[in-house]
Design a protein around this motif. Structure first.
Motif, PDB file in Angstrom:
ATOM      1  N   PRO A 128       0.629  -1.159   0.225  1.00  0.00           N
ATOM      2  CA  PRO A 128       0.047   0.104   0.090  1.00  0.00           C
ATOM      3  C   PRO A 128       0.752   1.311   0.149  1.00  0.00           C
ATOM      4  N   ALA A 129       0.413   2.403  -0.560  1.00  0.00           N
ATOM      5  CA  ALA A 129       1.182   3.677  -0.855  1.00  0.00           C
ATOM      6  C   ALA A 129       0.267   4.715   0.036  1.00  0.00           C
ATOM      7  N   GLU A 130       0.837   5.488   0.583  1.00  0.00           N
ATOM      8  CA  GLU A 130       0.345   6.699   1.124  1.00  0.00           C
ATOM      9  C   GLU A 130       0.243   7.788   0.452  1.00  0.00           C
ATOM     10  N   ILE A 131      -0.861   8.774   0.585  1.00  0.00           N
ATOM     11  CA  ILE A 131      -0.935  10.084  -0.092  1.00  0.00           C
ATOM     12  C   ILE A 131      -1.594  11.103   1.250  1.00  0.00           C
ATOM     13  N   THR A 148      -5.364  17.338   8.457  1.00  0.00           N
ATOM     14  CA  THR A 148      -4.333  16.578   7.466  1.00  0.00           C
ATOM     15  C   THR A 148      -5.126  14.983   7.305  1.00  0.00           C
ATOM     16  N   THR A 149      -4.959  14.426   6.111  1.00  0.00           N
ATOM     17  CA  THR A 149      -5.546  13.527   5.840  1.00  0.00           C
ATOM     18  C   THR A 149      -4.519  12.463   5.217  1.00  0.00           C
ATOM     19  N   THR A 150      -4.471  11.090   5.252  1.00  0.00           N
ATOM     20  CA  THR A 150      -3.750  10.140   4.673  1.00  0.00           C
ATOM     21  C   THR A 150      -4.504   9.145   4.180  1.00  0.00           C
ATOM     22  N   THR A 151      -4.493   9.185   2.778  1.00  0.00           N
ATOM     23  CA  THR A 151      -5.526   8.246   2.084  1.00  0.00           C
ATOM     24  C   THR A 151      -4.249   6.997   1.433  1.00  0.00           C
ATOM     25  N   ILE A 152      -4.888   5.646   1.834  1.00  0.00           N
ATOM     26  CA  ILE A 152      -4.034   4.765   1.427  1.00  0.00           C
ATOM     27  C   ILE A 152      -4.631   4.100   0.381  1.00  0.00           C
ATOM     28  N   ALA A 153      -3.641   4.009  -0.675  1.00  0.00           N
ATOM     29  CA  ALA A 153      -3.946   3.013  -2.105  1.00  0.00           C
ATOM     30  C   ALA A 153      -3.306   1.956  -2.056  1.00  0.00           C
ATOM     31  N   ASN A 154      -4.114   0.840  -2.339  1.00  0.00           N
ATOM     32  CA  ASN A 154      -3.754  -0.359  -2.200  1.00  0.00           C
ATOM     33  C   ASN A 154      -3.553  -1.092  -3.827  1.00  0.00           C
ATOM     34  N   ASP A 155      -3.607  -0.394  -4.612  1.00  0.00           N
ATOM     35  CA  ASP A 155      -3.434  -0.753  -6.008  1.00  0.00           C
ATOM     36  C   ASP A 155      -3.433   0.480  -7.084  1.00  0.00           C
ATOM     37  N   PRO A 156      -2.891   0.320  -8.089  1.00  0.00           N
ATOM     38  CA  PRO A 156      -2.897   1.665  -9.243  1.00  0.00           C
ATOM     39  C   PRO A 156      -4.324   2.405  -9.162  1.00  0.00           C
ATOM     40  N   ALA A 157      -5.426   1.320  -9.245  1.00  0.00           N
ATOM     41  CA  ALA A 157      -6.955   1.942  -9.247  1.00  0.00           C
ATOM     42  C   ALA A 157      -6.875   2.730  -8.292  1.00  0.00           C
ATOM     43  N   GLU A 158      -6.898   2.637  -6.958  1.00  0.00           N
ATOM     44  CA  GLU A 158      -7.077   3.273  -5.848  1.00  0.00           C
ATOM     45  C   GLU A 158      -6.396   4.323  -5.801  1.00  0.00           C
ATOM     46  N   ALA A 159      -4.980   4.332  -6.140  1.00  0.00           N
ATOM     47  CA  ALA A 159      -4.153   5.727  -6.453  1.00  0.00           C
ATOM     48  C   ALA A 159      -4.923   6.688  -7.519  1.00  0.00           C
ATOM     49  N   LEU A 160      -5.168   6.296  -8.676  1.00  0.00           N
ATOM     50  CA  LEU A 160      -5.871   7.003  -9.387  1.00  0.00           C
ATOM     51  C   LEU A 160      -7.310   7.562  -9.193  1.00  0.00           C
ATOM     52  N   ALA A 161      -7.924   6.740  -8.465  1.00  0.00           N
ATOM     53  CA  ALA A 161      -9.173   7.332  -7.814  1.00  0.00           C
ATOM     54  C   ALA A 161      -9.156   8.388  -6.663  1.00  0.00           C
ATOM     55  N   ALA A 162      -7.983   8.166  -5.962  1.00  0.00           N
ATOM     56  CA  ALA A 162      -7.588   9.258  -4.987  1.00  0.00           C
ATOM     57  C   ALA A 162      -7.041  10.343  -5.947  1.00  0.00           C
TER      58      ALA A 162
END
Length: 217
Positions: A128-131, A148-162
């Motif tokens: 997972p990647a943090e934004i 302050t918010t941290t969004t966790i992306a678990n795959d490319p689709a979630e990163a793009l959605a973020a």
């Protein structure tokens, strides 16, 4: 002000610079001076003032004073004025820093959106990647604050959605940031009034100050 008094207040300024606890007391006194400009203290505010004065008195040796109106008592009044003044300066520094951050909030949200999109497009991204990003919101009391918010992306689709969600939110969040800039300017203006009201604040605290000193001896 006599030379000895000037030296005392200069020394107090140095102590404030070296003591986070004493600076926190100074900030609390400034906030109370601001809150009590046009109102009598509530029981909670009176207790906050008592605690702040007790901490300051212990740190600055107020137990050596008397309540006879002599020079030492005048020194304590000057100490309290210096503390509240430095507290107001510290609060103002915070407001200036926050005001500066608000000027670039929209661009930093854009940077966060670009970063999230880059994560989604980079095959080397480890999940997972943090934004993480900051933005302006209203709290439950309708006050404007920075969150302050941290969004966790678990795959490319979630990163793009973020990335897309961030991009679409920038306009609305910028409006709130602009409102907060105005609010920060007003808060700074109110802080500048403390210098004129501090003598009244110190005088109104005299009886409580006497009680605190008595308890320190």
């Amino acid at each position: 002000m006599a030379r000895s008094a000037v030296k005392r207040q200069t020394g107090l300024r140095r102590e404030l610079a070296a003591s986070p606890e004493l600076l926190q007391v100074a900030r609390q006194l400034a906030l109370l001076a601001l809150a009590l400009q046009d109102a009598a203290p509530s029981p909670r505010q009176r207790e906050e003032l008592r605690r702040a004065l007790a901490i300051a008195g212990d740190a600055l040796g107020w137990a050596e004073t008397s309540d006879s109106g002599g020079e030492l008592v005048a020194d304590v009044n000057a100490d309290m004025t210096t503390l509240a003044t430095r507290g107001a300066e510290s609060l103002d520094q915070d407001l200036v820093e926050e005001w500066t951050n608000k000027q670039t909030e929209a661009s930093r949200l854009g940077d966060a959106a670009a970063y999230a999109r880059k994560l989604s497009e980079d095959p080397k991204t480890t999940y997972p990647a943090e934004i993480t990003y900051c933005y302006t919101v209203r709290d439950p009391y309708q006050r404007l604050i920075t969150k302050t918010t941290t969004t966790i992306a678990n795959d490319p689709a979630e990163a793009l959605a973020a990335a897309e969600a961030l991009r679409k939110s920038i306009e609305a969040r910028t409006k709130l940031a602009d409102l907060m800039v105005i609010d920060l300017v007003h808060r700074r203006e109110r802080l500048t009034t403390i210098a004129h009201s501090l003598p009244d604040f110190v005088r109104s605290s005299r009886s409580l100050l006497g009680e605190v000193i008595a308890n320190l001896t």
